[in-house]
Scaffold this motif. Structure first.
Motif, short mmCIF file in Angstrom:
data_model
loop_
_atom_site.label_atom_id
_atom_site.label_comp_id
_atom_site.label_asym_id
_atom_site.label_seq_id
_atom_site.Cartn_x
_atom_site.Cartn_y
_atom_site.Cartn_z
N VAL A 35 55.56 22.94 -33.53
CA VAL A 35 55.87 21.57 -33.12
C VAL A 35 54.61 20.72 -33.08
CG1 VAL A 35 56.64 20.12 -31.18
CG2 VAL A 35 57.95 22.14 -31.83
N THR A 36 53.57 21.21 -32.43
CA THR A 36 52.36 20.38 -32.29
C THR A 36 51.66 20.18 -33.63
OG1 THR A 36 51.07 22.31 -31.59
CG2 THR A 36 51.95 20.88 -29.86
N LYS A 37 51.58 21.20 -34.45
CA LYS A 37 50.93 21.05 -35.76
C LYS A 37 51.72 20.08 -36.64
CE LYS A 37 47.57 23.85 -34.95
NZ LYS A 37 46.33 23.31 -34.46
N ALA A 38 53.04 20.23 -36.66
CA ALA A 38 53.87 19.33 -37.47
C ALA A 38 53.75 17.89 -36.98
CB ALA A 38 55.32 19.79 -37.44
N CYS A 39 53.75 17.71 -35.69
CA CYS A 39 53.67 16.36 -35.14
C CYS A 39 52.26 15.77 -35.26
CB CYS A 39 54.18 16.32 -33.71
SG CYS A 39 56.00 16.51 -33.65
N GLU A 40 51.24 16.59 -35.31
CA GLU A 40 49.89 16.10 -35.59
C GLU A 40 49.84 15.51 -37.00
OE1 GLU A 40 47.23 19.40 -34.95
OE2 GLU A 40 47.48 19.31 -32.78
N VAL A 41 50.45 16.20 -37.95
CA VAL A 41 50.51 15.70 -39.33
C VAL A 41 51.31 14.40 -39.37
CG1 VAL A 41 51.42 16.15 -41.64
CG2 VAL A 41 50.17 17.93 -40.43
N ALA A 42 52.44 14.37 -38.70
CA ALA A 42 53.28 13.16 -38.68
C ALA A 42 52.50 11.99 -38.09
CB ALA A 42 54.55 13.41 -37.87
N LYS A 43 51.78 12.24 -37.01
CA LYS A 43 50.98 11.17 -36.38
C LYS A 43 49.94 10.64 -37.34
CE LYS A 43 48.10 10.12 -32.35
NZ LYS A 43 47.81 8.85 -32.91
N GLN A 44 49.25 11.54 -38.05
CA GLN A 44 48.24 11.09 -39.01
C GLN A 44 48.87 10.23 -40.11
OE1 GLN A 44 46.48 14.76 -40.33
NE2 GLN A 44 45.30 15.04 -38.46
N VAL A 45 50.01 10.67 -40.63
CA VAL A 45 50.69 9.92 -41.69
C VAL A 45 51.13 8.56 -41.17
CG1 VAL A 45 52.77 9.87 -43.15
CG2 VAL A 45 51.41 11.96 -42.98
N TRP A 46 51.74 8.52 -39.99
CA TRP A 46 52.22 7.26 -39.43
C TRP A 46 51.06 6.34 -39.06
CZ3 TRP A 46 56.31 10.15 -36.04
CH2 TRP A 46 57.39 10.51 -36.86
N LEU A 65 55.98 16.65 -41.75
CA LEU A 65 56.36 15.29 -41.36
C LEU A 65 57.87 15.22 -41.13
CD1 LEU A 65 55.89 12.19 -41.07
CD2 LEU A 65 56.06 12.07 -43.54
N GLY A 66 58.63 15.78 -42.06
CA GLY A 66 60.08 15.79 -41.94
C GLY A 66 60.56 16.56 -40.72
N TYR A 67 59.91 17.70 -40.46
CA TYR A 67 60.30 18.52 -39.30
C TYR A 67 60.09 17.74 -38.01
CZ TYR A 67 60.18 22.26 -35.84
OH TYR A 67 60.40 23.02 -34.73
N CYS A 68 58.93 17.13 -37.85
CA CYS A 68 58.64 16.39 -36.63
C CYS A 68 59.55 15.18 -36.49
CB CYS A 68 57.17 15.97 -36.59
SG CYS A 68 56.71 15.10 -35.07
N SER A 69 59.75 14.47 -37.58
CA SER A 69 60.61 13.29 -37.55
C SER A 69 62.04 13.67 -37.18
CB SER A 69 60.58 12.60 -38.91
OG SER A 69 61.39 11.46 -38.89
N ASN A 70 62.55 14.74 -37.77
CA ASN A 70 63.91 15.20 -37.45
C ASN A 70 64.02 15.68 -36.01
OD1 ASN A 70 64.92 14.62 -39.98
ND2 ASN A 70 64.49 16.66 -40.79
N LEU A 71 62.97 16.34 -35.53
CA LEU A 71 62.96 16.80 -34.14
C LEU A 71 63.00 15.60 -33.19
CD1 LEU A 71 62.73 19.12 -32.10
CD2 LEU A 71 60.25 19.01 -32.39
#
Length: 138
Positions: A35-46, A65-71
């Motif tokens: 969760v944290t690694k996926a959301c770190e990537v999502a945060k960087q992209v956003w 990114l998709g995993y964090c966004s879907n979560l």
């Protein structure tokens, strides 16, 4: 003949060492780490997109990114649909809040609680993060 035998022995030893070197231990990630690694990537992209730039991401980063966004989608939907239930009653995320804004508040909280969630399911981790980041004012 001795040279041929030495070459054959050398080749067989090399093939054995190559086989041994190919065996490795696969690292197991906890649900918290995922969760944290996926959301770190999502945060960087956003964050990059918020600056008006186009991020260049690979397939692995796209999946994270998709995993964090879907979560986030799933958890926020559960919070909205179940706001009269006990588990979600303490969470008040304003409707107009974007996923990026939510993640900006939730991710640091989750990162600070690394030892609290070793094998907790991902939606529960996100619910706890939302509860701490967006408590209802009573």
């Amino acid at each position: 003949m001795k040279k041929v035998a030495l070459v054959l022995v050398s080749l067989s030893l090399l093939s054995l060492t190559g086989t041994v070197q190919a065996v490795s231990v696969e690292k197991q990630f906890s649900s918290y780490e995922v969760v944290t690694k996926a959301c770190e990537v999502a945060k960087q992209v956003w964050d990059i997109k918020a600056k008006g730039l186009k991020p260049k991401i690979n397939a692995g980063e796209q999946a994270m990114l998709g995993y964090c966004s879907n979560l986030l989608d799933t958890t926020r939907t559960l919070v909205l649909l179940g706001n009269d239930s006990v588990i979600y009653s303490g969470i008040c995320v304003p409707d107009e809040t974007s996923h990026k804004q939510v993640l900006d508040k939730v991710l640091p909280i989750l990162q600070s609680k690394a030892n609290d969630f070793p094998e907790t399911p991902a939606p529960v981790i996100m619910v706890v993060g939302l509860e701490l980041a967006y408590p209802c004012k009573k």
